[in-house]
Structure formats: C-alpha cells, structure tokens
Design a protein around this motif. Structure first.
Motif: not given
Length: 188
Positions: A15, A63, A72-74, A86, A88-89, A97-98, A151
């Motif tokens: 991440l 998430p 999203f990003n983590q 973690q 999450t956004t 982003h991730n 997830i």
C-alpha cells in the motif's frame, strides 16, 4: 484483504502512503506509463493513525462499502497497540490509486449457514472474480497487465450482526504500481 497472484498465492497488498504525480516519458512498448505510476518510497517505520491523517487522499470508508467502479487507496499504519491496521479511502479514478472495484458478489451459502472457512470463501471468490474480470477490463486475465484482488469477509464479518457475505473483486497492478484512470474496458 486477499490478493491473487498468477499462481493463486495470497499476498498482502503493498500500500502506498502517498501518491506520485503522473508523468515521465511515454513508453514505446505500450504506453503503460499513462496508466501505472511508481508509488513514493515507504518509510522504514509505519505511521500511527494520527500521523496518517495528514497523508491520505480520498474519503475514509469501510472497505465493504466500496461500490462497483469505485477507485480506492489503502494505507497501513500502527494502531494504539502497535499492531498493523489498514485505512481505506475512496478516491477519484483520475488520481493515482491502489485498486478499482469491478464486481461485488454475494457468497452462495444459504442464509444462516455457518462460516465455511477462509479457504472455501477464498476459493469461491477467486472463481467468481476471475469470471467477472474480462467483462469489466475487456481482456482475458492471463493476457492482462492487471491483477485480481479481493476484499473478503472474515469469520467475524460473516457471523456478526451485519452477516456480511459480500466479496468485492478489484483490479490492481501486479507490479506494485499505482493505477491512474478507470480500468473499465481498458483492455490492458
């Protein structure tokens, strides 16, 4: 969170703590520079949640609340007990982003069924996420530059008051890079 490799070995998603700008010379091979960017170097020590607040981009979200096509990003940080946790956004897909959610599936176990175990949930999720990959990305998984991640509900999610049975399938770079733009119909 579970990430699938080409040989289906679960890995932990690397991440990024901050994002790098998109730029550089265009690749002569395939123009992947426009889609994938290098994350900034991670610090030797993980930040605390308080330190992280000034670094993350996007709207903090659970998430399991991410919707299909959401990017999203983590972020990984140390909680009050110095254990990795973690955050999450959700973030606009035009920002690095991730990952991006491409399918949300409800496990086929009957209502009230006991948790079938992590291996069974992972196996079911892998099969379903693989099946949904090509319709979203526009290219077979084995030919893609993208990786599949999931997830998945834990035992406590499954048996908790929310009875979470949903599995979110997402795409990310298998090379540990950040993604820029939506991956829907990218055929990459």
């Amino acid at each position: 969170m579970l990430i699938l490799r080409r040989i289906w070995v679960p890995l932990v998603l690397v991440l990024a703590l901050s994002v790098a700008g998109c730029g550089g010379e265009e690749s002569e091979e395939s123009g992947l520079d426009e889609v994938f960017v290098e994350p900034t170097a991670e610090p030797d020590l993980l930040p605390t949640e308080e330190d992280l607040r000034d670094r993350f981009e996007g709207t903090v979200t659970d998430p399991f609340d991410l919707l299909v096509e959401t990017c999203f990003n983590q972020y990984t940080y140390l909680d009050r007990n110095d254990l990795p946790a973690q955050l999450t956004t959700a973030i606009g897909c035009n920002r690095p982003h991730n990952g991006q959610v491409y399918a949300i599936l409800i496990h086929n176990a009957p209502a009230g069924a006991p948790y079938p175990g992590e291996e069974a949930v992972n196996g079911w999720g892998q099969d379903q996420c693989l099946e949904q990959f090509e319709p979203f990305v526009g290219l077979e998984y084995v030919k893609s530059e993208l990786e599949i991640g999931m997830i998945i509900p834990s035992r406590s999610d499954w048996e908790g008051e929310d009875n979470r049975r949903g599995i979110s399938c997402f795409v990310h770079s298998w090379r540990g890079l950040l993604i820029v733009g939506t991956m829907k119909d990218i055929a990459l």
